[in-house]
Motif scaffolding. Sequence first.
Motif, PDB file in Angstrom:
ATOM      1  N   LYS A  68       0.819  -1.211   0.000  1.00  0.00           N
ATOM      2  CA  LYS A  68       0.000   0.000   0.000  1.00  0.00           C
ATOM      3  C   LYS A  68       0.857   1.267   0.000  1.00  0.00           C
ATOM      4  N   GLU A  69       1.940   1.277   0.753  1.00  0.00           N
ATOM      5  CA  GLU A  69       2.805   2.456   0.801  1.00  0.00           C
ATOM      6  C   GLU A  69       3.337   2.793  -0.583  1.00  0.00           C
ATOM      7  N   THR A  70       3.757   1.764  -1.326  1.00  0.00           N
ATOM      8  CA  THR A  70       4.248   1.968  -2.689  1.00  0.00           C
ATOM      9  C   THR A  70       3.135   2.453  -3.600  1.00  0.00           C
ATOM     10  N   GLN A  71       1.950   1.850  -3.465  1.00  0.00           N
ATOM     11  CA  GLN A  71       0.807   2.270  -4.278  1.00  0.00           C
ATOM     12  C   GLN A  71       0.489   3.738  -4.061  1.00  0.00           C
ATOM     13  N   ASP A  72       0.533   4.174  -2.799  1.00  0.00           N
ATOM     14  CA  ASP A  72       0.234   5.580  -2.488  1.00  0.00           C
ATOM     15  C   ASP A  72       1.227   6.519  -3.169  1.00  0.00           C
ATOM     16  N   ILE A  73       2.518   6.171  -3.117  1.00  0.00           N
ATOM     17  CA  ILE A  73       3.548   7.009  -3.724  1.00  0.00           C
ATOM     18  C   ILE A  73       3.359   7.077  -5.238  1.00  0.00           C
ATOM     19  N   VAL A  74       3.156   5.909  -5.866  1.00  0.00           N
ATOM     20  CA  VAL A  74       3.016   5.846  -7.324  1.00  0.00           C
ATOM     21  C   VAL A  74       1.796   6.634  -7.786  1.00  0.00           C
ATOM     22  N   LEU A  75       0.684   6.490  -7.091  1.00  0.00           N
ATOM     23  CA  LEU A  75      -0.530   7.206  -7.486  1.00  0.00           C
ATOM     24  C   LEU A  75      -0.374   8.715  -7.341  1.00  0.00           C
ATOM     25  N   VAL A 105      15.549   9.627  -2.165  1.00  0.00           N
ATOM     26  CA  VAL A 105      14.102   9.432  -2.132  1.00  0.00           C
ATOM     27  C   VAL A 105      13.792   7.981  -1.765  1.00  0.00           C
ATOM     28  N   LYS A 106      12.653   7.775  -1.169  1.00  0.00           N
ATOM     29  CA  LYS A 106      12.257   6.447  -0.718  1.00  0.00           C
ATOM     30  C   LYS A 106      12.235   5.471  -1.889  1.00  0.00           C
ATOM     31  N   ASN A 107      12.910   4.348  -1.710  1.00  0.00           N
ATOM     32  CA  ASN A 107      12.952   3.333  -2.755  1.00  0.00           C
ATOM     33  C   ASN A 107      11.633   2.575  -2.778  1.00  0.00           C
ATOM     34  N   PHE A 108      11.037   2.422  -3.951  1.00  0.00           N
ATOM     35  CA  PHE A 108       9.812   1.637  -4.055  1.00  0.00           C
ATOM     36  C   PHE A 108       9.845   0.779  -5.298  1.00  0.00           C
ATOM     37  N   ASN A 109       9.172  -0.358  -5.195  1.00  0.00           N
ATOM     38  CA  ASN A 109       9.182  -1.354  -6.260  1.00  0.00           C
ATOM     39  C   ASN A 109       7.743  -1.731  -6.584  1.00  0.00           C
ATOM     40  N   PHE A 110       7.411  -1.799  -7.866  1.00  0.00           N
ATOM     41  CA  PHE A 110       6.047  -2.162  -8.262  1.00  0.00           C
ATOM     42  C   PHE A 110       5.690  -3.572  -7.809  1.00  0.00           C
ATOM     43  N   ASP A 111       6.688  -4.417  -7.649  1.00  0.00           N
ATOM     44  CA  ASP A 111       6.445  -5.786  -7.178  1.00  0.00           C
ATOM     45  C   ASP A 111       7.236  -5.990  -5.890  1.00  0.00           C
ATOM     46  N   HIS A 129       8.904  16.678  -1.593  1.00  0.00           N
ATOM     47  CA  HIS A 129       9.766  16.145  -0.533  1.00  0.00           C
ATOM     48  C   HIS A 129       8.982  15.180   0.351  1.00  0.00           C
ATOM     49  N   LYS A 130       7.752  15.551   0.664  1.00  0.00           N
ATOM     50  CA  LYS A 130       6.912  14.709   1.529  1.00  0.00           C
ATOM     51  C   LYS A 130       6.549  13.408   0.833  1.00  0.00           C
ATOM     52  N   ILE A 131       6.189  13.476  -0.443  1.00  0.00           N
ATOM     53  CA  ILE A 131       5.840  12.270  -1.192  1.00  0.00           C
ATOM     54  C   ILE A 131       7.020  11.302  -1.236  1.00  0.00           C
ATOM     55  N   PHE A 132       8.192  11.842  -1.499  1.00  0.00           N
ATOM     56  CA  PHE A 132       9.392  11.021  -1.641  1.00  0.00           C
ATOM     57  C   PHE A 132      10.036  10.640  -0.299  1.00  0.00           C
ATOM     58  N   GLU A 133       9.548  11.253   0.804  1.00  0.00           N
ATOM     59  CA  GLU A 133      10.193  11.067   2.117  1.00  0.00           C
ATOM     60  C   GLU A 133      11.679  11.404   1.980  1.00  0.00           C
ATOM     61  N   ALA A 134      11.953  12.532   1.387  1.00  0.00           N
ATOM     62  CA  ALA A 134      13.295  12.873   0.906  1.00  0.00           C
ATOM     63  C   ALA A 134      14.274  13.286   1.993  1.00  0.00           C
ATOM     64  N   LYS A 135      15.555  12.987   1.718  1.00  0.00           N
ATOM     65  CA  LYS A 135      16.690  13.512   2.463  1.00  0.00           C
ATOM     66  C   LYS A 135      17.517  14.333   1.471  1.00  0.00           C
TER      67      LYS A 135
END
Length: 260
Positions: free
Chosen positions: A16-23, A164-170, A208-214
Amino acid sequence: MLDFLIRKTILKDAKKETQDIVLKLIGTEIKMELLCLVIVWFYIFFMPVISVLVIACMLEEVKISIEIVVSIILLIHVICCAILAKYFHDSMVGFANSISAKIYFIKCTRKGNALSKDDFDLIKKSNKDVYTGISNQICQGYCYSICFEMLKALKKGKIEFLAVKNFNFDDNIKWENEDDFTMHVLYINNGWAFDTYSSRQFPIEKIHKIFEAKVYKQFSYEDVKDKSYEQFRNEHATELAEWAKMNNCSMFWEKGKKED
């Protein structure tokens, strides 16, 4: 509704966390591509209806069997659609995507305060390849070089390096030594950021918030005006790699490798 369908289909293997970022980043792009594809196929399948009705009215005047003629026309159309679906599916998808890309560029990419219409025109004149990548949403994976060339072309704003936060579709696939963050670059101007991943402009705080950026560091035009991309990369790659390692961030700033 479309968000729900995307979560259950395209993003079904992502958490779900990845889905939220992608959307938040490319949800609009995905929806636009799907809608354009549906519209194109809907048009192809149903465009003969009007002509069939017209022909039916004409045939009624000359007393020819309407049912036979209409049946023949519809049969031919069904055969043609079947041929298109079987042999030209990729071409039809490409055609729908080209329509979607144009609409997305006008309605989404150009909206924001980081880049104006004049800025896009200037990028087009200065570096057509960069403009083509941005306007067709094919700049994912080239954030370092594209943002650098944008800064050189516009001679204003800054480029920002950030983890940025690493996310994977799978999320069922676990990569060996996968870090929690990956290095990314944004073009910054007027308190807004242009993001190559989504081909969209966001207020800096929002992206920055979407990516949870540093955030690592920003560079202005003055920092790059006398340097080529290769010179700039060679000058900063080592320090950036050290910072990335300290922040659990993957970084692929090497020639010939995917950057984003």
